[in-house]
Design an enzyme around this catalytic site. Structure first.
Site, PDB file in Angstrom:
ATOM      1  N   LYS A  33      59.594  33.792  36.374  1.00  0.00           N
ATOM      2  CA  LYS A  33      58.633  34.585  35.596  1.00  0.00           C
ATOM      3  C   LYS A  33      58.222  35.835  36.372  1.00  0.00           C
ATOM      4  O   LYS A  33      58.371  35.889  37.603  1.00  0.00           O
ATOM      5  CB  LYS A  33      57.413  33.734  35.252  1.00  0.00           C
ATOM      6  CG  LYS A  33      56.596  33.308  36.455  1.00  0.00           C
ATOM      7  CD  LYS A  33      55.557  32.264  36.095  1.00  0.00           C
ATOM      8  CE  LYS A  33      54.731  31.924  37.323  1.00  0.00           C
ATOM      9  NZ  LYS A  33      53.922  30.707  37.130  1.00  0.00           N
ATOM     10  N   ARG A 118      43.277  24.555  32.101  1.00  0.00           N
ATOM     11  CA  ARG A 118      43.663  25.930  31.797  1.00  0.00           C
ATOM     12  C   ARG A 118      44.420  25.917  30.471  1.00  0.00           C
ATOM     13  O   ARG A 118      43.935  26.412  29.483  1.00  0.00           O
ATOM     14  CB  ARG A 118      44.520  26.478  32.950  1.00  0.00           C
ATOM     15  CG  ARG A 118      44.759  27.956  32.915  1.00  0.00           C
ATOM     16  CD  ARG A 118      45.547  28.426  34.128  1.00  0.00           C
ATOM     17  NE  ARG A 118      46.881  27.804  34.235  1.00  0.00           N
ATOM     18  CZ  ARG A 118      47.811  28.177  35.095  1.00  0.00           C
ATOM     19  NH1 ARG A 118      47.567  29.149  35.954  1.00  0.00           N
ATOM     20  NH2 ARG A 118      48.976  27.571  35.133  1.00  0.00           N
ATOM     21  N   TYR A 249      44.608  61.512  52.580  1.00  0.00           N
ATOM     22  CA  TYR A 249      43.331  61.615  51.856  1.00  0.00           C
ATOM     23  C   TYR A 249      42.163  61.164  52.725  1.00  0.00           C
ATOM     24  O   TYR A 249      42.234  60.133  53.394  1.00  0.00           O
ATOM     25  CB  TYR A 249      43.378  60.745  50.601  1.00  0.00           C
ATOM     26  CG  TYR A 249      44.203  61.331  49.491  1.00  0.00           C
ATOM     27  CD1 TYR A 249      43.805  62.498  48.840  1.00  0.00           C
ATOM     28  CD2 TYR A 249      45.390  60.720  49.093  1.00  0.00           C
ATOM     29  CE1 TYR A 249      44.566  63.038  47.815  1.00  0.00           C
ATOM     30  CE2 TYR A 249      46.155  61.252  48.070  1.00  0.00           C
ATOM     31  CZ  TYR A 249      45.746  62.413  47.433  1.00  0.00           C
ATOM     32  OH  TYR A 249      46.499  62.935  46.428  1.00  0.00           O
ATOM     33  N   MET A 295      49.729  57.485  46.440  1.00  0.00           N
ATOM     34  CA  MET A 295      50.457  56.906  45.309  1.00  0.00           C
ATOM     35  C   MET A 295      51.949  56.810  45.600  1.00  0.00           C
ATOM     36  O   MET A 295      52.586  55.801  45.312  1.00  0.00           O
ATOM     37  CB  MET A 295      50.226  57.747  44.051  1.00  0.00           C
ATOM     38  CG  MET A 295      50.738  57.073  42.790  1.00  0.00           C
ATOM     39  SD  MET A 295      50.490  58.069  41.306  1.00  0.00           S
ATOM     40  CE  MET A 295      48.718  58.044  41.134  1.00  0.00           C
TER      41      MET A 295
HETATM   42  C1  LIG Z   1      54.247  29.686  38.163  1.00  0.00           C
HETATM   43  C2  LIG Z   1      54.366  28.267  37.814  1.00  0.00           C
HETATM   44  C3  LIG Z   1      55.084  27.373  38.638  1.00  0.00           C
HETATM   45  C4  LIG Z   1      55.629  27.751  39.998  1.00  0.00           C
HETATM   46  O1  LIG Z   1      54.628  27.628  40.983  1.00  0.00           O
HETATM   47  P1  LIG Z   1      54.980  27.892  42.529  1.00  0.00           P
HETATM   48  O2  LIG Z   1      53.727  27.576  43.237  1.00  0.00           O
HETATM   49  O3  LIG Z   1      55.333  29.341  42.619  1.00  0.00           O
HETATM   50  O4  LIG Z   1      56.124  27.013  42.878  1.00  0.00           O
HETATM   51  C5  LIG Z   1      55.264  26.081  38.190  1.00  0.00           C
HETATM   52  N1  LIG Z   1      54.757  25.668  37.007  1.00  0.00           N
HETATM   53  C6  LIG Z   1      54.047  26.492  36.196  1.00  0.00           C
HETATM   54  C7  LIG Z   1      53.509  25.971  34.929  1.00  0.00           C
HETATM   55  C8  LIG Z   1      53.822  27.817  36.578  1.00  0.00           C
HETATM   56  O5  LIG Z   1      53.106  28.611  35.786  1.00  0.00           O
END
Ligand SMILES: *Cc1c(COP(=O)(O)O)cnc(C)c1O
Length: 340
Positions: A33, A118, A249, A295
């Site tokens: 992701k 969550r 800056y 930047m």
């Molecule tokens: C992001 C995520 C993971 C991975 O977690 P890590 O700590 O990066 O291994 C696993 N399960 C879900 C549901 C996630 O959102």
């Protein structure tokens, strides 16, 4: 532009360590992701597939479509409107209402809330979910949950594990009652996987460990992994800063003697979080970031043509009071990625 180098040997080393711990490559779902935690979705997906990983986890449908050909099994964590669907895909159900948004006849993994509060449905809602899904001819291919504290010393991990055991039992009974196949079960992220000495779930969802990091590794005696990503800058210009002249800056860095300095083409516009006079950072080769990061550039006390800005996100995470995840995930998708 800045450049990201992805170390293939290090990635394969991590995947080997992870697969061995999980009990085989088929028990690992690589989490890709958010542009593979900033590393590059296509690059990491291609390498993980070459290594022999068959399962992936993404956030959106677009991510799943981009890597569809590389994996047999893709879990989509948080997407609501499916204009298209493939049987490689397994969609996470985060709430009962979302059953209405699912395509007919798709594969679903039901997320169960075992204490993180969550996303996910409650154990008491499982029957309602199974019945609602079967009306739409949807197949439950997985049941999963997420730990809120797997990377810290606390009893939370064991408490959620015991809740999930009850979930497994309830699902098995339901499946028997409704004559359905038993789905796969998974609860572990990277830390969760390594906290098991005898991992016995169907697979683990491994994100951060793939990329070479595990928080609190020393407390739990987790194996040492190897960071995959390094960020590199190219020199834009060089000058000699005379004693008492300042750079950048706010003029916050002032030379105490004549100093050779150069600017490099990395800035917070590239997702390299801003450093300033309160945040000291030294690159792996010992060069100091002088003054504030702009930047599109930063200044270092060297005139080398190419400099490694960082190759261990944890060093920067300490400076910024955050976690390795945020350091790599913020890196811009525009930066060129090369595999070395
Ligand atoms: C992001 C995520 C993971 C991975 O977690 P890590 O700590 O990066 O291994 C696993 N399960 C879900 C549901 C996630 O959102």
């Amino acid at each position: 532009m800045a450049l990201i180098k992805l170390n293939k040997n290090n990635l394969f080393y991590n995947l080997e360590t992870i697969s061995n711990h999980a009990g085989g490559k088929e028990k690992v779902a690589v989490v890709l992701k958010d542009n593979a935690y900033g590393h590059g979705l296509i690059e990491i997906a291609t390498l993980a597939s070459e290594f022999g990983i068959k399962k992936a986890v993404v956030r959106t449908l677009d991510e799943a479509l981009a890597i569809e050909k590389l994996f047999d099994y893709i879990l989509i964590l948080a997407h609501k409107d499916f204009h298209t669907y493939s049987h490689t895909f397994h969609i996470a159900l985060n709430s009962i209402e979302d059953i209405d948004n699912l395509p007919l006849g798709c594969n679903v993994h039901i997320k169960v809330d075992t204490g993180m509060h969550r996303n996910g449905i409650l154990i008491e809602e499982l029957e309602e979910a199974f019945l609602g899904l079967s009306k739409k001819n949807i197949k439950v291919t997985g049941i999963f949950t997420h730990h809120r504290n797997a990377d810290n010393l606390s009893t939370d991990f064991f408490w959620q594990k015991s809740v999930f055991s009850r979930v497994k039992l309830a699902v098995s009974e339901l499946c028997e009652k409704l004559s359905l196949d038993i789905p796969s079960f998974h609860s572990c992220n990277s830390a969760g996987l390594f906290r098991h000495t005898n991992f016995n779930e169907d697979f683990a969802r491994v994100g951060i460990a793939t990329y070479g990091y595990l928080d609190n590794a020393n407390i739990f005696k987790f194996p040492t992994l190897k960071p995959v990503l390094s960020l590199w800058g190219k020199r834009i210009s060089t000058r000699t800063l005379k004693e008492s002249q300042s750079v950048g800056y706010g003029g916050t860095y002032k030379a105490t003697e004549d100093t050779i300095i150069s600017t490099y083409d990395v800035g917070y516009g590239d997702g390299f979080l801003r450093l300033n006079e309160r945040k000291n950072y030294t690159t792996p080769d010992g060069f100091k970031v002088l003054g504030r990061v702009s930047m599109d550039n930063l200044s270092l006390n060297t005139n080398k043509d190419e400099v490694c800005i960082f190759n261990d996100a944890n060093t920067l995470a300490k400076v910024h009071d955050t976690i390795s995840y945020e350091i790599t995930t913020t890196l811009s998708t525009n930066i060129k990625r090369v595999i070395v």
